[in-house]
Design a protein around this motif. Structure first.
Motif, PDB file in Angstrom:
ATOM      1  N   SER A 193      41.087  25.312  74.727  1.00  0.00           N
ATOM      2  CA  SER A 193      39.742  25.108  74.922  1.00  0.00           C
ATOM      3  C   SER A 193      39.540  23.803  75.954  1.00  0.00           C
ATOM      4  N   GLU A 194      40.254  22.559  75.269  1.00  0.00           N
ATOM      5  CA  GLU A 194      40.298  21.457  75.942  1.00  0.00           C
ATOM      6  C   GLU A 194      40.520  21.504  77.488  1.00  0.00           C
ATOM      7  N   THR A 195      41.583  22.265  77.916  1.00  0.00           N
ATOM      8  CA  THR A 195      42.101  22.428  78.995  1.00  0.00           C
ATOM      9  C   THR A 195      41.145  23.129  79.804  1.00  0.00           C
ATOM     10  N   TRP A 196      40.102  24.122  79.229  1.00  0.00           N
ATOM     11  CA  TRP A 196      39.165  24.866  80.055  1.00  0.00           C
ATOM     12  C   TRP A 196      38.103  23.921  80.372  1.00  0.00           C
ATOM     13  N   LYS A 197      37.643  23.062  79.351  1.00  0.00           N
ATOM     14  CA  LYS A 197      36.891  22.071  79.702  1.00  0.00           C
ATOM     15  C   LYS A 197      37.217  21.243  80.735  1.00  0.00           C
ATOM     16  N   GLU A 198      38.371  20.909  80.771  1.00  0.00           N
ATOM     17  CA  GLU A 198      39.241  19.605  81.684  1.00  0.00           C
ATOM     18  C   GLU A 198      38.972  20.364  83.205  1.00  0.00           C
TER      19      GLU A 198
ATOM     20  N   ASP B 171      46.025  40.952  64.465  1.00  0.00           N
ATOM     21  CA  ASP B 171      45.657  40.878  65.872  1.00  0.00           C
ATOM     22  C   ASP B 171      45.108  39.530  66.068  1.00  0.00           C
ATOM     23  N   LEU B 172      46.066  38.501  66.027  1.00  0.00           N
ATOM     24  CA  LEU B 172      45.970  37.210  66.231  1.00  0.00           C
ATOM     25  C   LEU B 172      45.148  36.870  67.670  1.00  0.00           C
ATOM     26  N   GLN B 173      45.761  37.770  68.788  1.00  0.00           N
ATOM     27  CA  GLN B 173      45.047  37.399  70.012  1.00  0.00           C
ATOM     28  C   GLN B 173      43.596  37.450  70.206  1.00  0.00           C
ATOM     29  N   LYS B 174      43.059  38.606  69.569  1.00  0.00           N
ATOM     30  CA  LYS B 174      41.654  38.644  69.243  1.00  0.00           C
ATOM     31  C   LYS B 174      41.025  37.486  68.549  1.00  0.00           C
ATOM     32  N   GLU B 175      41.525  37.189  67.545  1.00  0.00           N
ATOM     33  CA  GLU B 175      41.044  36.106  66.699  1.00  0.00           C
ATOM     34  C   GLU B 175      40.774  34.764  67.533  1.00  0.00           C
ATOM     35  N   ILE B 176      41.940  34.452  68.228  1.00  0.00           N
ATOM     36  CA  ILE B 176      41.935  33.141  69.113  1.00  0.00           C
ATOM     37  C   ILE B 176      41.067  33.390  70.232  1.00  0.00           C
ATOM     38  N   GLU B 177      40.819  34.551  70.784  1.00  0.00           N
ATOM     39  CA  GLU B 177      39.788  34.721  71.823  1.00  0.00           C
ATOM     40  C   GLU B 177      38.300  34.353  71.171  1.00  0.00           C
ATOM     41  N   THR B 178      38.182  34.971  70.109  1.00  0.00           N
ATOM     42  CA  THR B 178      36.780  34.761  69.488  1.00  0.00           C
ATOM     43  C   THR B 178      36.368  33.489  69.130  1.00  0.00           C
ATOM     44  N   GLU B 179      37.448  32.642  68.729  1.00  0.00           N
ATOM     45  CA  GLU B 179      37.131  31.190  68.365  1.00  0.00           C
ATOM     46  C   GLU B 179      37.323  30.329  69.753  1.00  0.00           C
ATOM     47  N   LEU B 180      37.906  30.876  70.939  1.00  0.00           N
ATOM     48  CA  LEU B 180      37.741  30.138  72.069  1.00  0.00           C
ATOM     49  C   LEU B 180      36.498  30.214  72.657  1.00  0.00           C
ATOM     50  N   ASN B 181      36.019  31.634  72.493  1.00  0.00           N
ATOM     51  CA  ASN B 181      34.658  31.840  73.176  1.00  0.00           C
ATOM     52  C   ASN B 181      33.590  31.094  72.504  1.00  0.00           C
ATOM     53  N   ARG B 182      33.625  30.926  71.296  1.00  0.00           N
ATOM     54  CA  ARG B 182      32.729  29.865  70.506  1.00  0.00           C
ATOM     55  C   ARG B 182      32.791  28.672  70.894  1.00  0.00           C
ATOM     56  N   LEU B 183      33.941  27.797  71.134  1.00  0.00           N
ATOM     57  CA  LEU B 183      34.073  26.490  71.604  1.00  0.00           C
ATOM     58  C   LEU B 183      33.601  26.198  72.945  1.00  0.00           C
ATOM     59  N   ILE B 184      33.980  27.260  73.843  1.00  0.00           N
ATOM     60  CA  ILE B 184      33.527  26.876  75.301  1.00  0.00           C
ATOM     61  C   ILE B 184      32.544  27.812  75.851  1.00  0.00           C
ATOM     62  N   ASP B 185      31.787  28.295  74.923  1.00  0.00           N
ATOM     63  CA  ASP B 185      30.439  29.104  75.138  1.00  0.00           C
ATOM     64  C   ASP B 185      30.636  29.896  76.464  1.00  0.00           C
ATOM     65  N   SER B 186      31.725  30.964  76.237  1.00  0.00           N
ATOM     66  CA  SER B 186      31.933  31.615  77.465  1.00  0.00           C
ATOM     67  C   SER B 186      32.347  32.996  76.970  1.00  0.00           C
TER      68      SER B 186
ATOM     69  N   ILE C 207      35.980  35.145  77.372  1.00  0.00           N
ATOM     70  CA  ILE C 207      37.017  35.176  78.104  1.00  0.00           C
ATOM     71  C   ILE C 207      38.235  36.139  77.356  1.00  0.00           C
ATOM     72  N   GLU C 208      39.098  36.291  78.066  1.00  0.00           N
ATOM     73  CA  GLU C 208      40.193  37.183  77.538  1.00  0.00           C
ATOM     74  C   GLU C 208      41.528  36.318  77.602  1.00  0.00           C
ATOM     75  N   VAL C 209      42.346  36.341  76.580  1.00  0.00           N
ATOM     76  CA  VAL C 209      43.616  35.645  76.587  1.00  0.00           C
ATOM     77  C   VAL C 209      44.764  36.501  76.437  1.00  0.00           C
ATOM     78  N   THR C 210      45.535  36.684  77.183  1.00  0.00           N
ATOM     79  CA  THR C 210      46.754  37.450  77.122  1.00  0.00           C
ATOM     80  C   THR C 210      48.141  36.724  77.126  1.00  0.00           C
TER      81      THR C 210
END
Length: 370
Positions: free
Chosen positions: A260-265, A304-319, A321-324
């Protein structure tokens, strides 16, 4: 040329017995094996930790101030020492490179010759596994230990030992950008319409970050961001599963924080990437599920950790996204997917193995990156 039948792959995924870290060099008939090598496992011969310990022991002769150099950067200083104008420093570095190069050469000789004494020390391999290694034609070396002057010296000592023993040699290629290879392979999985992709390489020691740029459909370059320290991935003995789960939860939060912090950077300093993020990770993955040590403890948290990480990331960066996540050995191999009858070996915390396989949908790569 037709691809070899590969017993180390099952449904295009590496099997559990792929590792060269457990390979032992017991003896090679008619070839004198160095005492420092005989009986040792691959991990003992080629791990970054052992190289770092050797550099520390010779630090006085390498003119290194250990108090001001992090351990993880010592191989970089070894590269510099190989080009030093100080004869004592250069010769000390050369001796270390010679030892490492011969260690690697004996591993390759063991694989190429497949002598019975070494077969018996690897009971999880059948004849077909040894036959595969004898038929391999191309080996690509990647990873931090294969870069710069050190990489050149490794190749020199490998070639020298094979010539001395009159053993047919593998065709060996050292990657132009060895530390970028897992990110390059991960970036090849970008959707066709994507022109800028956020990409990571979560290793056991460092987390590498970059912005992959595509021009005319080809991956043209990767803008590297500063690397970060890996945390919560030590393979330690936990008292119980709850304790391990707590550490896994910390690891999950650290992954989310890093991405999330890298995305914002990147959005602030460059431009908004496409909505897919590719992550090479030092862990075995089966159907997207984590297992094993290090990052494998994440498998204790969810199927399904990948989906959980995606959900939390989308909340943090207000976007949206899909993580692979891609196994780092597979990601590295995907960089060279079009190379026939080849194996990719990476050297870092341990020896990684990947098998290049032609796959539909991988984005082309500019020759300058390979």
């Amino acid at each position: 040329m037709q691809q070899l039948n590969n017993p180390f792959l099952e449904n295009n995924r590496p099997t559990d017995n792929t590792s060269l870290n457990r390979l032992r060099v017991i003896d090679i008939p008619d070839i004198p094996v160095d005492p420092e090598v005989k009986g040792k496992r691959g991990l003992r011969l080629m791990s970054a930790d052992n190289l770092i310990e050797t550099i520390k022991k010779e630090s006085r002769y390498l003119d290194l101030d250990l108090e001001n150099i992090p351990d993880v950067k010592l191989p970089i200083y070894l590269n510099k020492a190989l080009e030093s104008e100080n004869l004592k420093v250069r010769l000390t570095a050369e001796n270390i490179a010679r030892r490492l190069g011969r260690n690697l050469a004996f591993i390759l000789l063991t694989l190429k010759k497949g002598d019975r004494v070494n077969r018996e020390a690897r009971p999880d391999w059948e004849d077909e596994h040894w036959d595969y290694w004898r038929q391999v034609e191309n080996i690509v070396f990647v990873g931090g230990l294969c870069s710069g002057s050190l990489g050149q010296r490794l190749k020199y000592y490998i070639d020298k030992l094979f010539q001395e023993t009159e053993t047919p040699q593998y065709r060996i290629k050292f990657a132009k950008n060895p530390s970028l290879i897992p990110m390059i392979g991960a970036a090849r999985h970008a959707p066709k319409e994507c022109s800028k992709l956020l990409v990571f390489d979560f290793g056991q020691t460092l987390i590498k970050r970059g912005l992959a740029n595509f021009e005319n459909d080809k991956l043209n370059n990767i803008n590297q961001l500063s690397s970060l320290e890996s945390k919560h991935v030590e393979e330690i003995e936990f008292r119980n599963e709850n304790e391990e789960k707590k550490e896994a939860e910390k690891l999950k939060k650290y992954i989310i924080k890093t991405i999330s912090e890298t995305w914002k950077e990147v959005v602030t300093n460059y431009s908004k990437p496409c909505s897919t993020i590719s992550v090479s990770i030092a862990n075995d993955l089966i159907d997207g599920k984590f297992f094993g040590g290090g990052y494998g403890k994440l498998g204790l948290l969810s199927d399904d950790l990948q989906k959980e990480i995606e959900t939390e990331l989308n909340r943090l960066i207000d976007s949206n996204i899909e993580v692979t996540f891609i196994h780092d050995g597979t990601a590295a191999a995907d960089t060279y997917a079009e190379t026939d009858n080849s194996v990719l070996l990476s050297f870092g915390t341990a020896i990684g193995v990947g098998f290049p396989i032609k796959k539909a949908g991988l984005r082309p790569v500019s020759e300058g990156l390979l």
